[in-house]
Design a protein around this motif. Structure first.
Motif, PDB file in Angstrom:
ATOM      1  N   ASN A  40      -3.889  -5.754 -15.915  1.00  0.00           N
ATOM      2  CA  ASN A  40      -3.927  -4.918 -14.724  1.00  0.00           C
ATOM      3  C   ASN A  40      -2.579  -4.999 -14.009  1.00  0.00           C
ATOM      4  OD1 ASN A  40      -3.954  -7.423 -13.502  1.00  0.00           O
ATOM      5  ND2 ASN A  40      -6.139  -7.375 -13.022  1.00  0.00           N
ATOM      6  N   HIS A  41      -2.519  -4.442 -12.805  1.00  0.00           N
ATOM      7  CA  HIS A  41      -1.246  -4.440 -12.094  1.00  0.00           C
ATOM      8  C   HIS A  41      -0.736  -5.858 -11.830  1.00  0.00           C
ATOM      9  CE1 HIS A  41      -0.835  -0.283 -11.838  1.00  0.00           C
ATOM     10  NE2 HIS A  41      -1.511  -0.030 -10.731  1.00  0.00           N
ATOM     11  N   GLN A  72      -7.797  -2.472 -10.381  1.00  0.00           N
ATOM     12  CA  GLN A  72      -6.605  -1.638 -10.185  1.00  0.00           C
ATOM     13  C   GLN A  72      -5.686  -1.703 -11.402  1.00  0.00           C
ATOM     14  OE1 GLN A  72      -4.028  -2.728  -6.991  1.00  0.00           O
ATOM     15  NE2 GLN A  72      -3.015  -0.755  -6.907  1.00  0.00           N
ATOM     16  N   GLY A  73      -5.474  -0.562 -12.045  1.00  0.00           N
ATOM     17  CA  GLY A  73      -4.588  -0.484 -13.206  1.00  0.00           C
ATOM     18  C   GLY A  73      -5.102  -1.228 -14.416  1.00  0.00           C
ATOM     19  N   ASN A 128       0.810  -1.207   0.000  1.00  0.00           N
ATOM     20  CA  ASN A 128       0.000   0.000   0.000  1.00  0.00           C
ATOM     21  C   ASN A 128       0.844   1.258   0.000  1.00  0.00           C
ATOM     22  OD1 ASN A 128      -2.438  -1.402   0.048  1.00  0.00           O
ATOM     23  ND2 ASN A 128      -2.411  -1.578   2.282  1.00  0.00           N
ATOM     24  N   ASP A 174      -9.364  -7.681 -11.414  1.00  0.00           N
ATOM     25  CA  ASP A 174      -9.052  -6.605 -10.476  1.00  0.00           C
ATOM     26  C   ASP A 174      -9.043  -5.285 -11.242  1.00  0.00           C
ATOM     27  OD1 ASP A 174      -8.035  -4.843  -8.598  1.00  0.00           O
ATOM     28  OD2 ASP A 174      -6.528  -6.245  -7.854  1.00  0.00           O
ATOM     29  N   ASP A 223       4.675   1.420  -5.034  1.00  0.00           N
ATOM     30  CA  ASP A 223       4.073   0.813  -6.213  1.00  0.00           C
ATOM     31  C   ASP A 223       4.768  -0.455  -6.682  1.00  0.00           C
ATOM     32  OD1 ASP A 223       2.168   2.787  -6.339  1.00  0.00           O
ATOM     33  OD2 ASP A 223       3.419   4.099  -7.547  1.00  0.00           O
TER      34      ASP A 223
END
Length: 895
Positions: free
Chosen positions: A283-284, A320-321, A107, A318, A110
């Motif tokens: 994604n990430h 995220q990204g 968190n 997900d 990155d």
């Protein structure tokens, strides 16, 4: 992620050193990127030539593994060079054994953190670093765009990324035995591709630029051929894009099982998304895990809401990204083939036998001006892919899910200005971390003086090194990167009968506490143990020692016979003490100076939990039972608060208020009636203690209030050290403890001689004690096995305790447990000063120390003792408690 380039033209084989711009010429992205690639290639090669393939700056000491809990690891902040790449960690990060099979992003930063392996119940594992560079666009980092210009899409970034992974290894294998890459670590693709252009007589498109041969499109393109599914030639598939897979949109929201909302449908009809296109979602997790998702096909587009429907469910992704990437092939993917496969408009490719890795790719620049592609005729090329570099970090041993030991595999290096002199320099013996290094001490003759210099490295140790009857020894390492790794030992080095010892600039790591040998005069052996050596100097070392149920070990132990006391100076050291163990133990030292050290406590393993200690340690068990039953009597009195009845017997005792309020005892007797063999209150008392102990250890649910009480005690069971510094024995003349930071101990500083002469009237007394400017952080749980205090001095002729800070962290259930901040006790001299000390509790100010300063002189004196106790700031239930004949007004200047 890929970007919108015209072409990438850097070629190491041409050995270019710079790109030169000419006046009045067009500036191309390929030239800019070529200069960047030249710089990077030079920097990576230069770094490898100077540092080596891997290396950690000794003063940074980054990426060191250490225990966070019994089943969790921590990785230290700092820097590490991996095959020319600079990997950085801005803060310590803790790792658990996750079960997702990939690394999870922190968190705070990155970069991806975690352990790749899903099952580490038992065995030995190599933890290693994978490092590579990934491309970051404005979709990943919005700060790349300039708001003042309307957020144009301008440049991209290369980011050095790393992951920590684990691989199982066999017993007995050490760091130096492991080579990476190997068969199971860091395997790379071996398959190659060839590209060409061909003529075509079937093309009747009047808009085609060339209808006969070569590349036939009207636009210059950069084709990307990327492996979709890896494996051998027959197993693998590929996908392709004429725009280097740079037609990308960011997914703003997943609005349905098959529907996503994107930030854009593309620049125009050519560089946008259309029904029937094949797209990939990244994604990430896929980016950082270097994995490839299955391609899906666009079935519908709502241009008003920017929503796109695809033919398969994507709602489990997900967000995220998350991005959507367009590919150009007609189907989901294309099988690899050794025969040429047509891409489009005259471009063909074929593949050789070998291994292919999903995500690896080739770039083919295609140009309309001469209908060519930039690919040497007949040449086969390995894929570009992600160039992953590898570095060993450490080896861990795991047993039943708990980490038993950690071996450091990093290679540390000092700055050039701190390199040791060649050919040994002024060193008598020069040591490097090679097999058999420990035999260097055998070369030193009895009584010989020597300077031993250790290089940077991990010095693994299977048995204690015993150095006896040498002369004056000076042992120096190259800083914290000189690590004596003895994870299966309690004592790494033991010196006995040397003329003097000076040891500095090293690290010692031990992890065991063994049963004491009754024939050994040293009862508290340390990771570094020095016996019967008249002079000991320790400077700038780091020591980590093991855990135990009771005090048996230390980081540093110095012991001399009473007839030949020595002197010790410990300065600038960092000691990480195991559960219930000591930091520094000094016995029979005439002069002891301990200054500017940090002494803290390691997190305890799971096997030292409160329940395990109650089960396995008599002292902890008795302390626990005393909380439940103490001051036992047959009749109720002022010292009892609970009475239970059984037959003709009454039993009164004091119990914890929470237990009493929960009405535990009488229902416990009712549910577990005593046998008929009980004939007196003593038998009843034994039976009750045995019964409640059995209920606690098996976590019996019949008395839930008892289980809740024990659970709350376990939650307030900190990792605790016993004594940070203890100086004792029969002889001591001068003690000076100055500017140390001590945290997490039941007893902080404990100084006192305890030997009583045969006459019974004479006692050993220290001539002078000075304790100045230290920070002492005490921890006080409800269950404790020993006395507790911040600073203790016993039997002292002259005393100065000045400008110290004492901070108590008392657990909530230990409100009534007594603890003194400063305690002076025994046979005291005529001169003492206790001044300018700050006594408090930062965590619970309302429950600070019971007594701030307690002084008791056990010997009656007709004349007053000249003691000065002034200008102290005391937050305690009782500020001063003085027993004896003293001179001064104590309360006026203490607040």
């Amino acid at each position: 992620m890929s970007s919108d380039y015209s072409r990438l033209i850097f070629d190491r084989k041409k050995h270019y050193s710079a790109v030169r711009m000419q006046q009045g010429r067009v500036l191309l992205d390929s030239d800019w990127n070529a200069q960047s690639d030249i710089n990077q290639d030079r920097l990576h090669k230069q770094t490898i030539d100077v540092i080596g393939r891997t290396g950690v700056p000794v003063h940074s000491n980054g990426f060191q593994l250490f225990l966070h809990t019994d089943s969790e690891l921590s990785l230290s902040q700092g820097r590490m060079y991996v095959n020319g790449l600079l990997c950085e960690l801005d803060q310590n990060v803790n790792f658990g054994f996750n079960n997702e099979g990939i690394l999870i992003a922190s968190n705070e930063v990155d970069l991806p953190y975690g352990l790749i392996r899903t099952n580490m119940t038992s065995g030995r594992y190599l933890l290693y670093l994978e490092a590579w560079q990934r491309e970051v666009t404005f979709l990943d980092d919005p700060h790349i765009r300039e708001k003042a210009l309307g957020d144009p899409d301008t440049t991209t970034r290369l980011q050095t990324t790393w992951q920590l992974k684990a691989a199982s290894i066999d017993a007995g294998i050490q760091c130096e035995d492991i080579q990476i890459p190997s068969n199971n670590i860091g395997t790379k693709a071996t398959g190659t591709m060839e590209a060409r252009t061909v003529s075509s007589e079937t093309n009747t498109d009047p808009c085609s630029f060339n209808q006969t041969s070569g590349f036939r499109r009207l636009e210059n393109q950069l084709y990307r051929i990327e492996i979709q599914k890896g494996g051998n030639l027959s197993q693998s598939t590929f996908k392709w894009s004429r725009e280097n897979a740079s037609v990308v949109s960011q997914v703003m929201e997943i609005t349905g099982s098959h529907v996503v909302k994107v930030n854009s449908l593309g620049r125009d009809e050519v560089l946008g998304f259309s029904i029937g296109d094949w797209v990939e979602f990244k994604n990430h997790k896929t980016s950082l895990g270097r994995t490839v998702n299955k391609l899906v096909q666009i079935e519908d587009i709502n241009r008003n809401t920017l929503e796109i429907s695809v033919n398969e469910a994507i709602d489990a992704l997900d967000i995220q990204g998350l991005k959507m990437i367009r590919w150009e092939q007609a189907g989901e993917s294309i099988p690899l083939n050794s025969n040429f496969i047509q891409i489009e408009d005259g471009i063909e490719v074929n593949f050789s036998g070998g291994i292919y890795v999903a995500g690896d790719y080739w770039l083919i620049p295609a140009r309309t001006i001469d209908s060519s592609i930039e690919w040497p005729m007949g040449e086969r090329k390995l894929p570009n892919g992600v160039d992953v570099s590898l570095a060993k970090i450490g080896i861990i041993e795991v047993e039943d899910g708990e980490i038993q030991s950690i071996s450091d595999c990093r290679k540390l290096f000092p700055p050039l200005t701190e390199l040791p002199k060649s050919d040994g320099g002024c060193c008598t013996y020069h040591v490097s971390a090679k097999a058999g290094w420990e035999r260097i001490f055998d070369k030193i003759k009895e009584g010989e003086h020597a300077k031993i210099c250790f290089d940077i490295g991990i010095y693994n140790l299977e048995s204690t090194i015993i150095i006896k009857n040498k002369g004056h020894l000076l042992i120096t390492g190259s800083g914290p990167g000189t690590i004596i790794q003895a994870s299966k030992l309690q004592v790494a080095f033991r010196f006995d009968g040397c003329a003097s010892l000076d040891i500095s600039h090293m690290s010692f790591q031990t992890n065991q506490v063994k049963n004491q040998n009754k024939d050994d005069v040293v009862s508290r052996k340390g990771a570094l143990t020095v016996v019967n050596t008249p002079k000991l100097s320790i400077n700038k070392i780091q020591v980590s020692c093991g855990h135990g149920i009771k005090p048996q070990a230390s980081c540093i132990t110095y012991y001399n016979a009473q007839q030949n006391p020595g002197s010790i100076h410990v300065a600038n050291c960092n000691l990480n003490v195991g559960f219930y163990q000591h930091g520094i133990v000094v016995v029979n030292s005439k002069r002891s100076v301990v200054e500017n050290n940090v002494i803290s406590v390691r997190p305890k393993p799971k096997k030292y939990s409160l329940l395990d200690r109650i089960k396995n340690d008599n002292r902890t068990r008795n302390a626990f039972l005393d909380i439940l039953m103490s001051n036992i009597s047959e009749t109720h009195n002022s010292n009892t608060n609970e009475t239970i009845n059984y037959g003709n017997f009454n039993l009164s005792f004091r119990t914890n208020s929470d237990i009493r309020n929960a009405n535990v005892w009488q229902p416990l007797i009712t549910n577990n009636p005593p046998p008929n063999t009980i004939t007196n209150t003593k038998d009843l008392q034994k039976y009750l203690k045995k019964t409640v102990l059995n209920l606690v250890l098996v976590k019996d649910s019949s008395v839930p209030s008892l289980n809740r009480f024990v659970a709350s005690l376990s939650e307030e069971d900190p990792s605790l050290g016993f004594q940070a510094l203890v100086i004792g024995g029969e002889v001591s003349t001068d003690v000076h403890v100055f500017r140390n930071r001590i945290e997490g101990f039941l007893q902080g500083i404990h100084i006192g001689l305890s030997h009583q002469h045969s006459s019974g009237k004479e006692f050993d007394i220290i001539n002078s004690v000075k304790i100045e400017k230290n920070f002492v952080g005490n921890i006080l749980p409800l269950i404790h096995n020993y006395s507790r205090h911040g600073i203790f001095v016993g039997n002292c002729e002259r005393l100065l305790i000045d400008s110290n800070e004492l901070d108590l962290n008392r657990t909530t259930r230990a409100n009534k447990v007594h603890i003194d901040a400063i305690k002076i006790w025994g046979f005291l001299g005529r001169k003492g000063t206790i001044t300018n000390n700050y006594i408090f509790s930062s965590s619970r100010p309302e429950n600070s120390y019971n007594t701030g300063i307690k002084v008791k002189d056990l010997e009656y004196k007709e004349k007053v003792i000249h003691w000065n106790i002034t200008w102290n700031s005391i937050l305690a239930k009782t500020k001063l408690q003085l027993i004896g004949t003293f001179f001064d007004k104590y309360s006026d200047t203490n607040i």
